[in-house]
Design a protein around this motif. Structure first.
Motif, PDB file in Angstrom:
ATOM      1  N   GLN A  32      -2.007  -4.685 -26.957  1.00 46.75           N
ATOM      2  CA  GLN A  32      -0.874  -5.401 -27.545  1.00 46.75           C
ATOM      3  C   GLN A  32       0.418  -4.750 -27.075  1.00 46.75           C
ATOM      4  OE1 GLN A  32      -0.402  -4.989 -31.836  1.00 46.75           O
ATOM      5  NE2 GLN A  32       0.462  -7.035 -31.953  1.00 46.75           N
ATOM      6  N   MET A  33       1.439  -5.572 -26.883  1.00 47.45           N
ATOM      7  CA  MET A  33       2.755  -5.038 -26.563  1.00 47.45           C
ATOM      8  C   MET A  33       3.818  -5.758 -27.375  1.00 47.45           C
ATOM      9  SD  MET A  33       3.918  -6.733 -22.927  1.00 47.45           S
ATOM     10  CE  MET A  33       5.592  -6.197 -23.181  1.00 47.45           C
ATOM     11  N   LEU A  34       4.939  -5.106 -27.557  1.00 52.08           N
ATOM     12  CA  LEU A  34       6.090  -5.715 -28.215  1.00 52.08           C
ATOM     13  C   LEU A  34       6.909  -6.458 -27.171  1.00 52.08           C
ATOM     14  CD1 LEU A  34       7.298  -2.769 -30.481  1.00 52.08           C
ATOM     15  CD2 LEU A  34       5.819  -4.678 -31.093  1.00 52.08           C
ATOM     16  N   LEU A  35       7.392  -7.611 -27.537  1.00 51.74           N
ATOM     17  CA  LEU A  35       8.232  -8.416 -26.655  1.00 51.74           C
ATOM     18  C   LEU A  35       9.453  -8.844 -27.440  1.00 51.74           C
ATOM     19  CD1 LEU A  35       8.329  -9.815 -23.806  1.00 51.74           C
ATOM     20  CD2 LEU A  35       7.462 -11.849 -24.983  1.00 51.74           C
ATOM     21  N   VAL A  41      11.213  -6.150 -22.579  1.00 49.76           N
ATOM     22  CA  VAL A  41      10.983  -4.802 -23.109  1.00 49.76           C
ATOM     23  C   VAL A  41      12.216  -3.930 -22.904  1.00 49.76           C
ATOM     24  CG1 VAL A  41       8.482  -4.860 -22.867  1.00 49.76           C
ATOM     25  CG2 VAL A  41       9.875  -4.062 -20.960  1.00 49.76           C
ATOM     26  N   GLY A  42      13.333  -4.564 -22.557  1.00 46.88           N
ATOM     27  CA  GLY A  42      14.566  -3.826 -22.312  1.00 46.88           C
ATOM     28  C   GLY A  42      15.544  -3.954 -23.453  1.00 46.88           C
ATOM     29  N   TYR A  43      16.776  -3.612 -23.150  1.00 46.37           N
ATOM     30  CA  TYR A  43      17.816  -3.619 -24.175  1.00 46.37           C
ATOM     31  C   TYR A  43      18.984  -4.511 -23.788  1.00 46.37           C
ATOM     32  CZ  TYR A  43      14.992   0.280 -25.620  1.00 46.37           C
ATOM     33  OH  TYR A  43      13.922   1.049 -26.002  1.00 46.37           O
ATOM     34  N   ILE A  65      -2.255  -9.376 -26.424  1.00 47.69           N
ATOM     35  CA  ILE A  65      -1.465  -9.850 -27.565  1.00 47.69           C
ATOM     36  C   ILE A  65      -0.010  -9.446 -27.363  1.00 47.69           C
ATOM     37  CG2 ILE A  65      -1.175  -9.757 -30.075  1.00 47.69           C
ATOM     38  CD1 ILE A  65      -4.158  -8.746 -30.145  1.00 47.69           C
ATOM     39  N   PHE A  66       0.875 -10.410 -27.511  1.00 49.91           N
ATOM     40  CA  PHE A  66       2.304 -10.157 -27.384  1.00 49.91           C
ATOM     41  C   PHE A  66       2.932 -10.318 -28.763  1.00 49.91           C
ATOM     42  CE2 PHE A  66       0.800 -11.251 -23.262  1.00 49.91           C
ATOM     43  CZ  PHE A  66       1.557 -10.519 -22.374  1.00 49.91           C
ATOM     44  N   ARG A  67       3.406  -9.210 -29.322  1.00 49.94           N
ATOM     45  CA  ARG A  67       4.059  -9.241 -30.630  1.00 49.94           C
ATOM     46  C   ARG A  67       5.534  -9.528 -30.389  1.00 49.94           C
ATOM     47  NH1 ARG A  67       4.138  -4.863 -35.586  1.00 49.94           N
ATOM     48  NH2 ARG A  67       2.668  -6.271 -36.556  1.00 49.94           N
ATOM     49  N   VAL A  68       5.916 -10.778 -30.603  1.00 50.29           N
ATOM     50  CA  VAL A  68       7.278 -11.231 -30.335  1.00 50.29           C
ATOM     51  C   VAL A  68       8.118 -11.016 -31.588  1.00 50.29           C
ATOM     52  CG1 VAL A  68       8.712 -13.180 -29.635  1.00 50.29           C
ATOM     53  CG2 VAL A  68       6.371 -12.980 -28.751  1.00 50.29           C
ATOM     54  N   PHE A  69       9.218 -10.268 -31.419  1.00 45.88           N
ATOM     55  CA  PHE A  69      10.082 -10.022 -32.569  1.00 45.88           C
ATOM     56  C   PHE A  69      11.537  -9.974 -32.139  1.00 45.88           C
ATOM     57  CE2 PHE A  69      10.048  -5.825 -30.877  1.00 45.88           C
ATOM     58  CZ  PHE A  69      11.149  -5.158 -31.404  1.00 45.88           C
ATOM     59  N   ASP A  70      12.407 -10.115 -33.111  1.00 44.29           N
ATOM     60  CA  ASP A  70      13.835  -9.927 -32.931  1.00 44.29           C
ATOM     61  C   ASP A  70      14.313  -9.178 -34.165  1.00 44.29           C
ATOM     62  OD1 ASP A  70      16.468 -11.002 -31.439  1.00 44.29           O
ATOM     63  OD2 ASP A  70      16.780 -11.004 -33.611  1.00 44.29           O
ATOM     64  N   GLU A  94       1.844 -13.367 -31.185  1.00 44.87           N
ATOM     65  CA  GLU A  94       2.026 -12.920 -32.565  1.00 44.87           C
ATOM     66  C   GLU A  94       3.505 -13.020 -32.889  1.00 44.87           C
ATOM     67  OE1 GLU A  94       1.880  -8.866 -35.222  1.00 44.87           O
ATOM     68  OE2 GLU A  94       0.334  -9.106 -33.689  1.00 44.87           O
ATOM     69  N   GLY A  95       3.872 -14.029 -33.653  1.00 40.22           N
ATOM     70  CA  GLY A  95       5.249 -14.178 -34.090  1.00 40.22           C
ATOM     71  C   GLY A  95       5.499 -13.224 -35.247  1.00 40.22           C
ATOM     72  N   THR A  96       6.556 -12.452 -35.150  1.00 40.00           N
ATOM     73  CA  THR A  96       6.768 -11.377 -36.112  1.00 40.00           C
ATOM     74  C   THR A  96       8.112 -11.521 -36.808  1.00 40.00           C
ATOM     75  OG1 THR A  96       5.446  -9.958 -34.699  1.00 40.00           O
ATOM     76  CG2 THR A  96       6.771  -8.875 -36.382  1.00 40.00           C
ATOM     77  N   ILE A  97       8.074 -11.392 -38.117  1.00 37.06           N
ATOM     78  CA  ILE A  97       9.272 -11.417 -38.941  1.00 37.06           C
ATOM     79  C   ILE A  97       9.629  -9.976 -39.288  1.00 37.06           C
ATOM     80  CG2 ILE A  97      10.195 -12.065 -41.205  1.00 37.06           C
ATOM     81  CD1 ILE A  97       8.259 -14.474 -41.124  1.00 37.06           C
ATOM     82  N   CYS A  98      10.894  -9.616 -39.073  1.00 38.78           N
ATOM     83  CA  CYS A  98      11.356  -8.286 -39.465  1.00 38.78           C
ATOM     84  C   CYS A  98      11.817  -8.340 -40.915  1.00 38.78           C
ATOM     85  CB  CYS A  98      12.483  -7.812 -38.556  1.00 38.78           C
ATOM     86  SG  CYS A  98      11.933  -7.486 -36.879  1.00 38.78           S
ATOM     87  N   TYR A  99      11.175  -7.533 -41.746  1.00 37.16           N
ATOM     88  CA  TYR A  99      11.497  -7.480 -43.168  1.00 37.16           C
ATOM     89  C   TYR A  99      12.694  -6.565 -43.362  1.00 37.16           C
ATOM     90  CZ  TYR A  99      10.771  -7.102 -48.190  1.00 37.16           C
ATOM     91  OH  TYR A  99      10.928  -7.160 -49.548  1.00 37.16           O
TER      92      TYR A  99
END
Length: 146
Positions: A32-35, A41-43, A65-70, A94-99
C-alpha cells in the motif's frame, strides 16, 4: 512518498527497481502507498498525465492499494487521485477521510457527523474499494467512533 524520496535522495537507488525487488521477495502481501491526489507523493501539484502515469508505474512495480487522501479533505483532489487509481487495471482505491475534530463537541459545528458522512458518500459514489479514516493527530475519541 518517503519511500521514493529516501530511495533516490539518500540511498541513491531507483525507487521503481527497489519496489519491484521487494515485490519479488514478498509476493503474497499487498503493498500500500499513500497518494496525495494531484501531489502524488510530493509536496507540489503535478500535471494530471504525470500523476496518472505515476500510479500506473507504481502498480506495475508492485503497489496494490493506493490510499488517496488530502489533508484538508479537498474533494476535487481526492476525486482526481481516486480516478487515477480506478483507471489503473487491478489497482485498489482506498478513499481516505482525514479526521480533524471532535464529533461530540457542539462548539465545533463545521466538522460534525453530517460533514464526514457527506465526504464518505462522495468517495463511495466515486467508486472507491475501501473507505479509510486517517486520524493524524489522534483526536478521535471512543464516543465519536461509535
Amino acid at each position: 512518498g518517503a519511500t521514493f524520496d529516501v530511495s533516490m535522495r539518500f540511498l541513491h537507488e531507483c525507487p521503481w527497481e527497489r519496489l519491484a525487488q521487494l515485490r519479488e521477495k514478498i509476493p503474497n502481501v499487498p503493498f500500500q502507498m499513500l497518494l496525495r491526489g494531484v501531489n502524488a507523493v510530493g509536496y507540489t501539484s503535478y500535471p494530471d498525465n504525470l500523476v496518472k502515469e505515476f500510479v500506473k508505474k507504481a502498480h506495475s512495480c508492485g503497489v496494490d492499494i493506493f490510499r488517496v487522501f488530502d489533508s484538508l479533505n479537498y474533494i476535487d483532489n481526492l476525486l482526481f487521485g481516486i480516478e487515477a487509481v480506478l483507471e489503473t487495471e487491478g489497482a485498489v482505491a482506498e478513499g481516505t477521510i482525514c479526521y480533524t475534530a471532535d464529533l461530540c463537541d457542539p462548539s465545533r459545528p463545521k466538522y460534525n457527523l453530517e460533514y464526514y458522512l457527506g465526504l464518505a458518500r462522495q468517495l463511495v459514489d466515486a467508486g472507491i474499494h475501501i473507505l479509510g479514516i486517517k486520524d493524524m493527530a489522534g483526536l478521535m475519541k471512543p464516543a465519536s467512533a461509535t
